[in-house]
Design an enzyme around this catalytic site. Sequence first.
Site, PDB file in Angstrom:
ATOM      1  N   TYR A   1       0.834  -1.206   0.000  1.00  0.00           N
ATOM      2  CA  TYR A   1       0.000   0.000   0.000  1.00  0.00           C
ATOM      3  C   TYR A   1       0.866   1.252   0.000  1.00  0.00           C
ATOM      4  CZ  TYR A   1      -3.064   3.734   1.486  1.00  0.00           C
ATOM      5  OH  TYR A   1      -3.738   4.926   1.552  1.00  0.00           O
TER       6      TYR A   1
ATOM      7  N   ASN B   1       1.373  10.193   6.700  1.00  0.00           N
ATOM      8  CA  ASN B   1       0.434   9.187   7.210  1.00  0.00           C
ATOM      9  C   ASN B   1       0.730   8.895   8.676  1.00  0.00           C
ATOM     10  OD1 ASN B   1      -1.744   7.489   6.863  1.00  0.00           O
ATOM     11  ND2 ASN B   1      -0.512   5.754   6.190  1.00  0.00           N
TER      12      ASN B   1
ATOM     13  N   ARG C   1     -12.666  25.855  50.288  1.00  0.00           N
ATOM     14  CA  ARG C   1     -12.481  24.629  51.070  1.00  0.00           C
ATOM     15  C   ARG C   1     -12.208  23.391  50.226  1.00  0.00           C
ATOM     16  NH1 ARG C   1     -17.145  21.534  53.464  1.00  0.00           N
ATOM     17  NH2 ARG C   1     -18.366  23.386  52.923  1.00  0.00           N
TER      18      ARG C   1
END
Length: 531
Positions: free
Chosen positions: A51, A193, A298
């Site tokens: 790819y 990527n 507090r």
Amino acid sequence: MKITGSNLSIYDVADVCMKRATVELDPSQLERVAVAHERTQAWGEAQHPIYGVNTGFGELVPVMIPRQHKRELQENLIRSHAAGGGEPFADDVVRAIMLARLNCLMKGYSGASVETVKLLAEFINRGIHPVIPQQGSLGASGDLSPLSHIALALIGEGTVSFKGQVRKTGDVLREEGLKPLELGFKGGLTLINGTSAMTGAACVALGRAYHLFRLALLATADFVQCLGGSTGPFEERGHLPKNHSGQVIVAREIRKLLAGSQLTSDHQDLMKEMVARSGVGNDVVDTGVYLQDAYTLRAVPQILGPVLDTLDFARKLIEEELNSTNDNPLIFDVPEQTFHGANFHGQYVAMACDYLNIAVTEIGVLAERQLNRLVDPNINGKLPPFLASAHSGLLCGFEGGQYLATSIASENLDLAAPSSIKSLPSNGSNQDVVSMGTTSARKSLRLCENVGTIVSTLIAACNQAGHILGNERFSPPIRELHGELSRSVPLYQDDSPIFELFQTVRAFVGGDGFRAHLVTHLDLAATTASS
């Protein structure tokens, strides 16, 4: 700073971003980078289907691309995906993004060339900052759009910010004697990527968030003294049973900041006064003695403690991503093969930034409510209405300042809404669930800016109260703070344009001198926040 791919912290990122520290590349990791690159090129020449090496991108993955188009394929990817919009990232954020990408590539799983990592390092060291528009990333497949603007600069195109000017990249590279990259197989995809834009921005935001946390501790100690609050809620014995480290740390630090004050009250003294006023008879008597203060006085350890623990959790996720391989596909030595997956997905950073955004927003929520109590004549003790030094009514004092803080606090509630669950499909439904991590990281930066304004407005109001009450009665750390601040911010007594006062205080609390003040008086060694 040596870049190995494995050892960066958010404070290393801050050094490169803010102090302009330079980077050097670890020789052993450069060898690993070279091996992975050579293997990627060999597989590309052999037409092994990989790819982004010899296929189309995204939903176009079924399309095989002949090797003679290798450079064209990668350059087309970069040019077509440099599609950002909106205002550009500031230079310090761009430096963080480049550093994050460099660190990822130096791990040696991406197939980047040695020339690529060296040129990226040169950009950092020489202050060549690609102009990166902020909008356009979905956070999966990584930060394609913003990182494409970096890749565009590396091949000599687009624009960069250099020495205070935005210029054409090619002109700057020629002046600096740098050669643009010539992309081989996967050369463009390797650069874009991944999650480096969101990660770099998140690192910058997280560093600012820790500063805001410390600032909130100091502001709280100032606020408690302005209203004569009790030191009792900060005693260690009450916090250890709660079992949360952040709460214990916050109580400890505020105790230290309150030590030596002539303005605070002691719980035992309050009990004695209550008994004395009641007469210990059989009648119901309103003594007017409050054994317990309001929550803004507090409950601060229980509010800021979770903030600290949340920041530390977000830091863990972001630093792990910073030192990760967030690319696809990955190149392995043994066995010699690729891994096709989704390490570019930014869900870790997206969720970390969502947590970060909630924590930062809470700092602002507390500070805005503390400011309200300080200026409200019904609940601010003996202080004048809206801290007007005299002639209240004729003078408005900090009335307008409260509007600023309250409006920003309201805006922050929208910005704190999570982005990581707002996925929209795209890319032909290939990217059918995305992280929106860069959107969340951008909100982190904006929230830090917003909350910085709220907290600095509170500090300005406390400084005004200090002028009224007498600075000599405050604890040494706060007395020192007021002394430094009062050199440029005197008593506000004439209703002059108050935005100028707020701008002065904002610049003061963000400066290096004030950061040194925080380091001097706050010991956060028990938490990663101190690193």
